[in-house]
Structures are given as structure tokens and as C-alpha cells.
Design a protein around this motif. Structure first.
Motif, short mmCIF file in Angstrom:
data_model
loop_
_atom_site.label_atom_id
_atom_site.label_comp_id
_atom_site.label_asym_id
_atom_site.label_seq_id
_atom_site.Cartn_x
_atom_site.Cartn_y
_atom_site.Cartn_z
N LYS A 103 32.18 52.51 41.73
CA LYS A 103 32.38 51.14 41.25
C LYS A 103 32.12 50.11 42.34
N PRO A 134 27.55 48.63 33.99
CA PRO A 134 28.30 48.10 35.14
C PRO A 134 28.38 46.57 35.16
N ASP A 137 31.19 45.73 32.79
CA ASP A 137 32.49 46.05 33.38
C ASP A 137 33.01 44.95 34.29
N CYS A 138 32.12 44.08 34.76
CA CYS A 138 32.52 43.03 35.70
C CYS A 138 32.86 41.70 35.01
N ARG A 143 40.10 42.60 35.86
CA ARG A 143 39.74 43.76 36.68
C ARG A 143 38.81 43.37 37.84
N ASN A 144 38.38 42.12 37.87
CA ASN A 144 37.38 41.72 38.86
C ASN A 144 37.70 40.33 39.41
#
Length: 223
Positions: A103, A134, A137-138, A143-144
Motif C-alpha cells: 500500500k 489503488p 482506495d485513496c 484511510r488517507n
């Protein structure tokens, strides 16, 4: 360092098949570090280093392959370099890193993917060669970092400008994440998520989904 010709010397070491592999690896690490500075990028172009890096991204040695790919990714963050990198075949090394299971590596190449996604010729390849998950996911700030979320929303907005990417973007669960990003305290995150949702909503196949996830009201609230 660049003024005294260190890049040329390092490139010569990296290319040499007559020296130890560890020395070649060390040279590639140094080149990747130099690529982090935008002020050095013109020298990478003028000295013809980019084709070497792209060719080394197919190296049989995994360390040289990774270091060269990271160097290309660092160069790709620079918007002034995106056409040069693309024309030299530099998208593939960045996609290679994006497909990593690590990650942290995925986050490191996010700025490069976002910059390269502005070019129409890269939009389909980014979506279909493993880089979309990916990026998705950001999106969420839970989470980021805010910067990562902004970059991810920007990349999705760029990719969604291509009609053939829209189904992939939607099927990867972007709409609810982008709708949630409209609640961000960051104006840049809200702006890019609104741009992405606007591109998707322009397609009648997905406008109902944008409304279903509450994005329409949030979009209005942004203006």
C-alpha cells in the motif's frame, strides 16, 4: 551534484555490464533520489536518461527494476514531464508499481498516476492495467491524507472524462466514495470529487446512481 555531472556518471555505472551488480543497484538508488527534485528534471531529459530508466524497468534484476520504475514515477509527478514520459513509454513502469501489493508503494505512485491521467492517451491504460483499484482506495479521507484524497479524486475525474472508462470507474465503487468526499473540509477534495461526479452524471446510465447516493444535493451545496 547535477552541476558537476553526477547524473552522467551514475548512468554510466548503471549501464555497465562490467561492474558488480551491487554497484549498479547503488547507482540506480542515487538516480532515483535525484529524480525526486523537480529542478533536476531538465537534466534527465537533456542527458537522455529517461529511455535508460524505462528500459531498466524491464530488468531481470528486481531491485534495478524497482529503482528505475521509482525514478520514472518521480519524474512523472512533474506536469512538465508528462508528455515526455508518456512518449518514452514511461507509463508502464508507473503501472507496474501501482500493481504492487504494498500500500505504501501504491501511495507513492499516486501523484505520478494523477499527473499522467491528464493525457487522453493514458486514460484507458491506467484503468485497464491495474492502477484503478489503488487510486480508488485513496479517495476516502478516513484511510488517507487530504492530499492523497485530493489526488485520487482528481485522477478519477480525469479518467471519467473517457466514456469507455466510466463503467470501470463505477464498478470499482467510486460513486459512493466520491459522494462522501463532497463532505470533506478540504475545498480541493470537494472540487475534484464534484468534477468526477459531474463527469459520471453526464452519462444517463450513471446519473441515477449519482442521485441515489445523495451526491446531487451535496453537489448543489458545493456551489
Amino acid at each position: 551534484l547535477m552541476k558537476v555531472g553526477v547524473l552522467e556518471q551514475l548512468s554510466s555505472l548503471a549501464r555497465s555490464g562490467k561492474i558488480e551488480l551491487e554497484i549498479r543497484r547503488a547507482a540506480m538508488v542515487a538516480i532515483a533520489n535525484l529524480a525526486q527534485c523537480f529542478d533536476n528534471h531538465d537534466d534527465f531529459v537533456s542527458q537522455g536518461t529517461i529511455p535508460m530508466l524505462v528500459s531498466f524497468s524491464n530488468s531481470a534484476d528486481p531491485e534495478i527494476r524497482n529503482y528505475s520504475a521509482f525514478a520514472v514515477a518521480e519524474l512523472s509527478r512533474n506536469s512538465n514531464m508528462m508528455e515526455i514520459i508518456t512518449n518514452e513509454g514511461g507509463l508502464e513502469p508507473v503501472l507496474y508499481l501501482a500493481r504492487s501489493d504494498d500500500k505504501n508503494v501504491q501511495r507513492q505512485v499516486l501523484p505520478a498516476l494523477t499527473t499522467l491521467s491528464f493525457l487522453d492517451c493514458n486514460k484507458s491504460a491506467i484503468c485497464t492495467n491495474g492502477a484503478l483499484p489503488p487510486i480508488v482506495d485513496c479517495i476516502s479521507e478516513s484511510r488517507n491524507s487530504v492530499d492523497e484524497s485530493q489526488l485520487a479524486c482528481c485522477a478519477i475525474a480525469n479518467l471519467a472524462e473517457a466514456a469507455n472508462n466510466m463503467s470501470l470507474v463505477v464498478n470499482n465503487g467510486c460513486i459512493p466514495l466520491l459522494s462522501g468526499a463532497l463532505n470533506s473540509d478540504s475545498e480541493s477534495v470537494k472540487r475534484e470529487s464534484a468534477r468526477a461526479l459531474g463527469n459520471l452524471a453526464a452519462n444517463m446510465d450513471y446519473s441515477d446512481l449519482v442521485i441515489k447516493h445523495g451526491a446531487a444535493k451535496r453537489l448543489v451545496a458545493c456551489f
